[in-house]
Design an enzyme around this catalytic site. Structure first.
Site, short mmCIF file in Angstrom:
data_model
loop_
_atom_site.label_atom_id
_atom_site.label_comp_id
_atom_site.label_asym_id
_atom_site.label_seq_id
_atom_site.Cartn_x
_atom_site.Cartn_y
_atom_site.Cartn_z
N THR A 127 72.61 20.94 11.49
CA THR A 127 73.74 20.59 12.33
C THR A 127 74.52 19.41 11.76
OG1 THR A 127 74.23 19.53 14.45
CG2 THR A 127 72.02 19.30 13.69
N TYR A 153 68.01 14.42 18.58
CA TYR A 153 68.28 15.79 18.12
C TYR A 153 68.67 15.78 16.64
CZ TYR A 153 70.92 20.11 17.35
OH TYR A 153 71.40 21.27 16.82
N1 LIG Z 1 75.23 26.14 19.15
C1 LIG Z 1 75.72 25.24 18.31
O1 LIG Z 1 76.91 24.86 18.41
C2 LIG Z 1 74.86 24.67 17.21
C3 LIG Z 1 75.42 23.70 16.36
C4 LIG Z 1 74.64 23.20 15.33
C5 LIG Z 1 73.35 23.67 15.13
N2 LIG Z 1 72.82 24.59 15.97
C6 LIG Z 1 71.44 25.06 15.71
O2 LIG Z 1 71.43 26.47 15.75
C7 LIG Z 1 70.15 26.97 16.19
C8 LIG Z 1 70.36 28.03 17.25
O3 LIG Z 1 71.13 27.48 18.32
P1 LIG Z 1 71.78 28.36 19.49
O4 LIG Z 1 73.09 27.78 19.80
O5 LIG Z 1 71.66 29.79 19.14
O6 LIG Z 1 70.80 27.98 20.69
P2 LIG Z 1 69.99 28.92 21.69
O7 LIG Z 1 69.36 27.98 22.67
O8 LIG Z 1 70.86 30.00 22.19
O9 LIG Z 1 68.88 29.53 20.73
C9 LIG Z 1 67.66 28.90 20.42
C10 LIG Z 1 66.56 29.94 20.56
O10 LIG Z 1 65.31 29.36 20.16
C11 LIG Z 1 64.32 29.72 21.13
N3 LIG Z 1 63.28 28.69 21.07
C12 LIG Z 1 63.42 27.36 21.28
N4 LIG Z 1 62.25 26.73 21.10
C13 LIG Z 1 61.34 27.69 20.77
C14 LIG Z 1 59.95 27.66 20.48
N5 LIG Z 1 59.24 26.54 20.51
N6 LIG Z 1 59.34 28.82 20.17
C15 LIG Z 1 60.04 29.99 20.15
N7 LIG Z 1 61.35 30.07 20.42
C16 LIG Z 1 61.99 28.93 20.74
C17 LIG Z 1 65.08 29.79 22.44
O11 LIG Z 1 64.43 30.55 23.45
C18 LIG Z 1 66.40 30.40 22.01
O12 LIG Z 1 66.36 31.81 22.03
C19 LIG Z 1 69.38 25.73 16.64
O13 LIG Z 1 68.45 25.40 15.64
C20 LIG Z 1 70.44 24.65 16.78
O14 LIG Z 1 69.92 23.38 16.53
C21 LIG Z 1 73.55 25.11 17.02
#
Ligand SMILES: NC(=O)c1ccc[n+]([C@@H]2O[C@H](COP(=O)([O-])OP(=O)(O)OC[C@H]3O[C@@H](n4cnc5c(N)ncnc54)[C@H](O)[C@@H]3O)[C@@H](O)[C@H]2O)c1
Length: 347
Positions: A127, A153
């Protein structure tokens, strides 16, 4: 045949990326591993309805190493795409240990299991939060800008990146692609009107949304009464924070390009993924009001601690080294797809 393990594949970015991989690589299969803490059953069920047996879902937590290792033993994955994480910045400030456990410790366990099972290709979701509040002279931000996260984070992700890097140094066969996402928004470009009417397809499902475009669309469809602008005295043209918004399908495609790069070059790289241009909070809200035709209520609130004025990616590296070619670099298009999705979910 390529077989992937997608941790967190039932979440927003993981499900869209799975769609992209399965569409682009006809012979590929994906095992989604997710504890559904913030992911949705609807996402993997939709993928299974389109791709059938090419998508398997296994419910489990990242800390359940035995389950993960038995999957690795059974499937001999070609690569791992590691999305699963906790990602709410404000929550990370109050629950730092949860973030270090779920993001940093669990990434360590996952990589350890990969080494045991000879899985040497690893894509990691990072991120822009790893950069903290970059000096304005460093905008747009390149991958070599100093890392100085200002919340647990960002720190948990920075440490996970370091774990990937150190693992590669000690085990040169283990290669990673780290993608540092900027602000991700919008819904799948494959959603048709018919799919939306049936409440099918992929979009940004989330229980308590915090992302600006999603929150503004929730206001436009009447799911929320109002929203806030957090501060309007930043050193930006209109005083509100500026961010680089990337369409979810361009981000999904970036994973595929990163995968192809990793698979063909066997080298490890870090890539910023954004468009290299920013929009202010006020510009985004104006666009959501224009697209929806709804003049929802917006309150001016105090600035939030640790919100950098401007975050814009320099994405030359991914464009130069990989085949990535963004196709949806248009704020109106991003907002339209997010709004159409939100409307369909609210009907
Ligand atoms: N959404 C954004 O704008 C953004 C920006 C930068 C980085 N990210 C990164 O992208 C990745 C995905 O984000 P997203 O927006 O799809 O979020 P999201 O919450 O929709 O997806 C995360 C998924 O991980 C699963 N999860 C979390 N902890 C877990 C565990 N211990 N065991 C098994 N499953 C687990 C959740 O149930 C969920 O399905 C993350 O690593 C996040 O840090 C997202």
């Amino acid at each position: 045949m390529s077989k992937f393990l997608f941790t967190g594949g039932s979440g927003y970015i993981g499900s869209h990326t799975a769609f992209w991989f399965l569409t682009s690589m006809q012979d590929s299969q994906i095992v989604i591993y997710d504890n559904l803490s913030s992911g949705f059953q609807e996402n993997y069920l939709y993928l299974q309805s389109v791709f059938g047996k090419r998508v398997e879902f296994v419910k489990g937590d990242l800390n359940q190493t035995q389950i993960l290792e038995s999957l690795m033993q059974k499937h001999r994955f070609t690569g791992i795409v590691h999305f699963a994480a906790s990602l709410i910045v404000s929550e990370s400030v109050t629950l730092p240990l949860h973030y270090y456990k779920n993001n940093t410790l669990n990434t360590t366990l996952l990589i350890e299991s990969c080494l045991k099972h000879n899985i040497n290709k690893f894509i990691f979701s990072s991120t822009a939060a790893v950069y903290g509040q970059p000096d304005s002279k460093l905008i747009p931000i390149t991958e070599i800008a100093p890392l100085d996260p200002i919340n647990p984070y960002g720190a948990s992700k920075m440490m996970s990146e370091r774990i990937c890097q150190d693992t590669h140094i000690a085990n040169p066969d283990f290669n990673y692609a780290i993608l540092r996402y900027f602000n991700v928004a919008g819904a799948s470009s494959h959603n048709t009107k018919e799919l939306l009417i049936q409440k099918q397809g992929l979009g940004q499902r989330s229980k308590d949304a915090t992302h600006l475009i999603k929150v503004a669309c929730e206001c436009a469809v009447g799911k929320r009464e109002s929203m806030g602008i957090f501060g309007e005295n930043y050193q930006t043209p209109d005083g509100t924070c500026v961010r680089d918004y990337i369409h979810i399908d361009d981000l999904a495609a970036a994973h595929l390009s990163a995968w192809k790069f990793l698979d063909s070059t066997h080298t490890s790289e870090i890539f910023n993924v954004g468009y290299g241009r920013g929009y202010s909070v006020k510009e985004v809200i104006k666009m959501v009001k224009q697209v929806s035709g709804v003049d929802f209520k917006v309150d001016l609130c105090s600035p939030r601690a640790g919100d950098p004025a401007i975050l814009i990616a320099d994405s030359h590296k991914i464009k130069t080294l990989t085949s990535w070619l963004p196709r949806f670099d248009n704020l109106e298009l991003i907002v339209e797809s997010a709004y159409d999705w939100e409307k369909s979910q609210n009907s």
